[in-house]
Design a protein around this motif. Structure first.
Motif, PDB file in Angstrom:
ATOM      1  N   TYR A  15       0.837  -1.202   0.000  1.00  0.00           N
ATOM      2  CA  TYR A  15       0.000   0.000   0.000  1.00  0.00           C
ATOM      3  C   TYR A  15       0.870   1.249   0.000  1.00  0.00           C
ATOM      4  CZ  TYR A  15      -3.516   3.332   1.570  1.00  0.00           C
ATOM      5  OH  TYR A  15      -4.354   4.403   1.669  1.00  0.00           O
ATOM      6  N   SER A  73      -1.854   4.160  -4.193  1.00  0.00           N
ATOM      7  CA  SER A  73      -3.240   4.148  -4.642  1.00  0.00           C
ATOM      8  C   SER A  73      -3.321   3.587  -6.050  1.00  0.00           C
ATOM      9  CB  SER A  73      -3.787   5.565  -4.648  1.00  0.00           C
ATOM     10  OG  SER A  73      -2.996   6.337  -5.518  1.00  0.00           O
ATOM     11  N   THR A  74      -4.545   3.316  -6.458  1.00  0.00           N
ATOM     12  CA  THR A  74      -4.769   2.819  -7.817  1.00  0.00           C
ATOM     13  C   THR A  74      -4.274   3.851  -8.818  1.00  0.00           C
ATOM     14  OG1 THR A  74      -6.749   1.784  -6.956  1.00  0.00           O
ATOM     15  CG2 THR A  74      -6.525   1.864  -9.339  1.00  0.00           C
ATOM     16  N   SER A  75      -4.523   5.126  -8.519  1.00  0.00           N
ATOM     17  CA  SER A  75      -4.117   6.153  -9.482  1.00  0.00           C
ATOM     18  C   SER A  75      -2.600   6.205  -9.606  1.00  0.00           C
ATOM     19  CB  SER A  75      -4.687   7.523  -9.107  1.00  0.00           C
ATOM     20  OG  SER A  75      -4.535   7.769  -7.746  1.00  0.00           O
ATOM     21  N   ASP A  76      -1.891   5.972  -8.479  1.00  0.00           N
ATOM     22  CA  ASP A  76      -0.427   5.891  -8.553  1.00  0.00           C
ATOM     23  C   ASP A  76      -0.013   4.824  -9.558  1.00  0.00           C
ATOM     24  OD1 ASP A  76       0.190   7.821  -6.843  1.00  0.00           O
ATOM     25  OD2 ASP A  76       0.917   6.538  -5.208  1.00  0.00           O
ATOM     26  N   ASP A 117       0.512   2.962 -22.693  1.00  0.00           N
ATOM     27  CA  ASP A 117       0.798   3.463 -21.348  1.00  0.00           C
ATOM     28  C   ASP A 117       0.290   4.872 -21.080  1.00  0.00           C
ATOM     29  OD1 ASP A 117       3.943   1.723 -21.117  1.00  0.00           O
ATOM     30  OD2 ASP A 117       1.966   1.185 -20.369  1.00  0.00           O
ATOM     31  N   GLU A 152     -11.698   5.311  -7.944  1.00  0.00           N
ATOM     32  CA  GLU A 152     -11.438   3.964  -7.429  1.00  0.00           C
ATOM     33  C   GLU A 152     -10.703   4.040  -6.089  1.00  0.00           C
ATOM     34  OE1 GLU A 152     -12.648   1.289  -8.645  1.00  0.00           O
ATOM     35  OE2 GLU A 152     -11.499  -0.338  -7.740  1.00  0.00           O
ATOM     36  N   ASP A 153      -9.759   4.977  -5.992  1.00  0.00           N
ATOM     37  CA  ASP A 153      -9.040   5.170  -4.728  1.00  0.00           C
ATOM     38  C   ASP A 153     -10.000   5.570  -3.614  1.00  0.00           C
ATOM     39  OD1 ASP A 153      -6.607   4.506  -5.692  1.00  0.00           O
ATOM     40  OD2 ASP A 153      -6.010   6.553  -6.179  1.00  0.00           O
ATOM     41  N   ASP A 178      -9.167   7.579 -17.825  1.00  0.00           N
ATOM     42  CA  ASP A 178      -8.378   6.706 -16.947  1.00  0.00           C
ATOM     43  C   ASP A 178      -8.060   7.418 -15.636  1.00  0.00           C
ATOM     44  OD1 ASP A 178      -8.287   4.715 -18.866  1.00  0.00           O
ATOM     45  OD2 ASP A 178      -6.405   5.433 -19.735  1.00  0.00           O
ATOM     46  N   ILE A 179      -7.662   8.712 -15.753  1.00  0.00           N
ATOM     47  CA  ILE A 179      -7.280   9.484 -14.559  1.00  0.00           C
ATOM     48  C   ILE A 179      -8.471   9.643 -13.622  1.00  0.00           C
ATOM     49  CG2 ILE A 179      -6.504  11.764 -13.767  1.00  0.00           C
ATOM     50  CD1 ILE A 179      -4.983  11.927 -16.515  1.00  0.00           C
ATOM     51  N   LEU A 186      -1.878   3.199 -11.869  1.00  0.00           N
ATOM     52  CA  LEU A 186      -2.353   3.316 -13.246  1.00  0.00           C
ATOM     53  C   LEU A 186      -1.720   4.490 -13.981  1.00  0.00           C
ATOM     54  CD1 LEU A 186      -6.190   2.610 -13.093  1.00  0.00           C
ATOM     55  CD2 LEU A 186      -4.444   1.225 -14.170  1.00  0.00           C
ATOM     56  N   LEU A 187      -1.432   5.554 -13.256  1.00  0.00           N
ATOM     57  CA  LEU A 187      -1.109   6.806 -13.935  1.00  0.00           C
ATOM     58  C   LEU A 187       0.332   7.259 -13.779  1.00  0.00           C
ATOM     59  CD1 LEU A 187      -4.317   8.673 -12.756  1.00  0.00           C
ATOM     60  CD2 LEU A 187      -4.037   7.191 -14.728  1.00  0.00           C
ATOM     61  N   PRO A 192      -2.110   7.447 -20.108  1.00  0.00           N
ATOM     62  CA  PRO A 192      -3.448   7.460 -19.537  1.00  0.00           C
ATOM     63  C   PRO A 192      -4.320   8.561 -20.145  1.00  0.00           C
ATOM     64  CG  PRO A 192      -1.851   8.323 -17.969  1.00  0.00           C
ATOM     65  CD  PRO A 192      -1.085   7.906 -19.176  1.00  0.00           C
ATOM     66  N   TRP A 235     -11.159   7.832 -13.506  1.00  0.00           N
ATOM     67  CA  TRP A 235     -11.570   6.525 -13.001  1.00  0.00           C
ATOM     68  C   TRP A 235     -10.688   6.108 -11.810  1.00  0.00           C
ATOM     69  CZ3 TRP A 235      -9.522   1.760 -12.034  1.00  0.00           C
ATOM     70  CH2 TRP A 235     -10.430   0.714 -11.824  1.00  0.00           C
ATOM     71  N   ALA A 236      -9.379   6.274 -11.978  1.00  0.00           N
ATOM     72  CA  ALA A 236      -8.440   5.832 -10.942  1.00  0.00           C
ATOM     73  C   ALA A 236      -8.650   6.601  -9.645  1.00  0.00           C
ATOM     74  CB  ALA A 236      -7.015   5.995 -11.433  1.00  0.00           C
ATOM     75  N   LYS A 237      -8.923   7.908  -9.753  1.00  0.00           N
ATOM     76  CA  LYS A 237      -9.122   8.707  -8.527  1.00  0.00           C
ATOM     77  C   LYS A 237     -10.376   8.269  -7.779  1.00  0.00           C
ATOM     78  CE  LYS A 237      -6.241  12.545  -9.701  1.00  0.00           C
ATOM     79  NZ  LYS A 237      -6.099  13.818 -10.404  1.00  0.00           N
TER      80      LYS A 237
END
Lengths: 621, 57
Positions: free
Chosen positions: A25, A30-33, B37, B50-51, B43-44, A35-36, B39, B46-48
């Motif tokens: 963790y 985070s997921t954004s870390d 790769d 999801e967090d 995507d951005i 994925l992005l 984003p 969505w990811a925020k």
């Protein structure tokens, strides 16, 4: 094994998972870390995270035990697990699910369906189905873990084992286990890999290798028959004169039933009186106790009536066993995996389709070493138990009450070294926790996000959503634990198959249509969802007899019949047929017909959904 | 084959091994394919979200 070992293993396990979860963790905050921020996650981690959520104690303990009875034909389910559950799920469904999920800002499976078809009803109704029925599958997972503890640790009853596991799950949830840190999941997957790898090595090793072990398994029914024939003259001396071979076995079986009923008598005087009145039954019982091969013979005789023809042969075509094996276990679970809500959402968390390509590599091998190993070991346990030094009777005749859920635990405890028992405890803890965490995640988000906030109720009060999600998880846990106590013995495989079938009939047509067919309309998806769920529910409640033996719940309660369709109709035993086989085609046809009769969705909406997918991908290129 | 006589059974045994191998081959052949790769805005966003859902759970 001593209960203190369980405590130490459980504490160590929670400690390591907690530490790794925390490290993972912090590293990937985070997921954004992930994925992005240009981070990469190893495909091994992604594949094992998915695989650990996919494969549970239900698959290892429940279906492994079922394999000991249904034979190696269950390996067709492993074939489906790999080809459908990994190859098709990742390559065909996963890539589109990820892209469409991101375009539509969907975070749950019901939300993906709801947004694809612009319908709050679909999101809410699909969420409600998950909330109401996921506990059935979760309880199958919990029972699988508890049966192992019951069989392994001295003085621990099933009830105590369920309670202990429930506390572990509660601790896991409170410690943040639902966040689903991929590294913690991957560690659990690795433990499962290790445990199952050692299990298959030991099993084949103890039985003389692959070829020899299979040969002994194939020969087992005739060996048992030969053992019975040696004793037949002794039985005939006890029996009335004039009985043919079938009649003799039937008489012996009846005497054993009488003998066993005497064991249930508590009052000593009544017992003595009963024994005096049934001298033949007592003599038959004494013969059975001193010749375990007779237990095997009686068990095989009963299995044969269902269509069993040997462990290395498929059941008799059209028999009870054939229907249950093919329609319920192989097709129900094998196809049903595509519409499992807790698995489909995992595709959205990967960074690109490349990660899915890579994960296929590990995923296929992982599944082979999970269900493939469990089903082979379940079968071979018969050879082990049938050896005179290991009890002398086949698996189902060696476990208490003939409970198939106890076969794998009993085999591990008697055939493998005791240190492996503790390691396998870790394997099963991992298998249970990784699946349960994904299930309770699905239950929580379904009730909070899908039903309450964005679905049917549409109450956009975010603070309340958080509270309701948490209450949903707690209620889901309580219902799961209650079901674990209420469901009958040997139910794991059947409960899993029912949930998978229900999900497939309800969700699969609109999921497939949503991802691949632009012409599928909101009305078509709603019709398919309602028809699929309605028909499946009706089928499970009124027609289908789980395991081909247990009466359908409402048909039995309301009509006093085991099934609405008891005998064969048009040559088919519908009461033994899994709901999916009947309801999935009907649900799909309903969705197609209604879609073709209604207005297509707007081009603008479809362009958003399919941006970068299929034809749109070609256009944009 | 494999000490099993019924073709329906040894075929299943063989196919589980072959299908796992097919997964390995697919993974190797497509190891570097479909790697986008960069984003997107979706995507951005969505990811925020999801967090946020994960934290609240």
């Amino acid at each position: 094994m001593d209960i203190s070992v369980l405590a130490v293993v459980a504490i160590l396990y929670l400690g390591v998972i907690g530490y790794l979860g925390f490290r993972g963790y912090m590293a990937t905050r985070s997921t954004s870390d992930y994925l992005l921020a240009g981070r990469t996650i190893h495909p091994y981690v992604m594949a094992l995270s998915y695989g650990a959520a996919f494969i549970s104690t239900a698959a290892i303990v429940g279906f492994g035990g079922a394999a000991a009875v249904f034979g190696m034909g269950l390996l067709w389910l492993t074939f489906f697990n790999i080809t459908v559950g990994i190859l098709i799920a990742f390559v065909v469904f996963g890539k589109r699910t990820r892209k469409m999920g991101h375009h539509l800002q969907a975070h749950t499976f019901p939300e993906l369906l709801g947004r694809r078809f612009n319908s709050r009803f679909i999101q809410g109704f699909a969420g409600l189905i998950i909330v109401l029925f996921m506990p059935l599958y979760a309880s199958a997972v919990l029972i699988g873990a508890a049966r192992y503890v019951e069989a392994t640790f001295d003085g621990v009853s099933f009830e105590v084992a369920v309670t202990l596991f429930s506390l572990l799950i509660a601790g896991y949830v409170v410690a943040g286990g639902l966040k689903g840190v991929m590294y913690a999941d991957a560690l659990q997957g690795s433990l499962m890999f290790l445990g199952m790898f050692i299990l298959i090595l030991f099993t084949y090793g103890r039985l003389g290798g692959v070829h020899e072990a299979h040969r002994q398994l194939g020969r087992l029914p005739s060996d048992i028959e030969a053992g019975y024939q040696e004793l037949a003259p002794t039985i005939r001396a006890l029996a009335p004169e004039g009985l043919d071979d079938d009649g003799l076995l039937k008489w012996f079986s009846e005497q054993i039933t009488v003998y066993r009923s005497s064991n249930a008598l508590q009052d000593e005087a009544a017992k003595a009186d009963f024994i005096a009145k049934h001298p033949e039954a007592m003599a038959a019982g004494a013969l059975l106790a001193s010749h375990p091969v007779l237990r095997s013979k009686l068990a095989i005789n009963q299995l044969s009536r269902g269509g069993f023809q040997g462990w290395t042969r498929m059941p008799k075509w059209g028999s009870n066993f054939f229907y249950v094996l093919v329609t319920s276990m192989v097709l129900g679970v094998g196809i049903g995996v595509l519409a499992q809500p807790q698995l489909a959402v995992r595709f959205m968390t990967v960074k690109s389709s490349r990660e899915l390509n890579r994960a296929v590599l590990v995923g296929g091998v992982f599944i082979l070493s999970m269900t493939g190993v469990a089903f082979i070991v379940g079968n071979l346990s018969n050879v082990w138990f049938a050896k005179p030094e290991n009890g002398g009777a086949i698996s189902i005749a060696s476990v208490p009450g003939g409970n198939i859920d106890l076969i794998i635990p009993s085999f591990i405890n008697s055939a493998l070294p005791s240190w492996f028992g503790a390691l396998f405890m870790l394997t099963l803890l991992s298998a249970a926790m990784s699946t349960l965490s994904s299930q309770f995640h699905a239950i929580g988000t379904s009730i909070g996000r899908d039903v309450f906030e964005r679905g049917i109720l549409g109450l956009h009060q975010h603070q309340s959503t958080v509270l309701i999600t948490r209450i949903g998880v707690i209620l889901g846990l309580l219902v799961t634990v209650s079901l674990s106590f209420l469901l009958p013995a040997g139910i794991i495989a059947a409960a899993t198959a029912i949930f998978f079938g229900l999900c497939a009939a309800s969700f699969l047509p609109s999921f497939v249509g949503g991802l691949f067919w632009r012409r599928m309309t909101r009305a078509g998806a709603i019709a398919s969802l309602c028809a699929g769920f309605g028909m499946s529910f009706f089928w499970v409640m009124f027609v289908q007899m789980p395991k081909g033996q247990i009466p359908a719940i409402l048909a039995n309660a309301l009509l006093g019949r085991p099934s609405l369709l008891s005998g064969p109709v048009l040559g088919i035993h519908w009461n033994w047929t899994e709901a999916l086989v009947v309801c999935l085609p009907l649900s799909a046809i309903t969705g197609i017909v209604v879609s073709l009769l209604t207005q297509p969705e707007s081009e603008r909406h479809l362009a958003l959904c399919f941006d970068g997918i299929g034809a749109d991908k070609d256009q944009s290129a | 084959m494999f000490g099993i006589e019924d073709p329906w059974i040894w075929m299943a045994y063989l196919l589980i091994i072959l299908s796992a191998l097919a997964c390995v081959v697919y993974g190797v052949l497509n190891w570097n394919k479909d790697g986008d790769d960069t984003p997107t805005e979706a995507d951005i966003k969505w990811a925020k979200e999801e967090d946020k859902i994960g934290d609240e759970l």
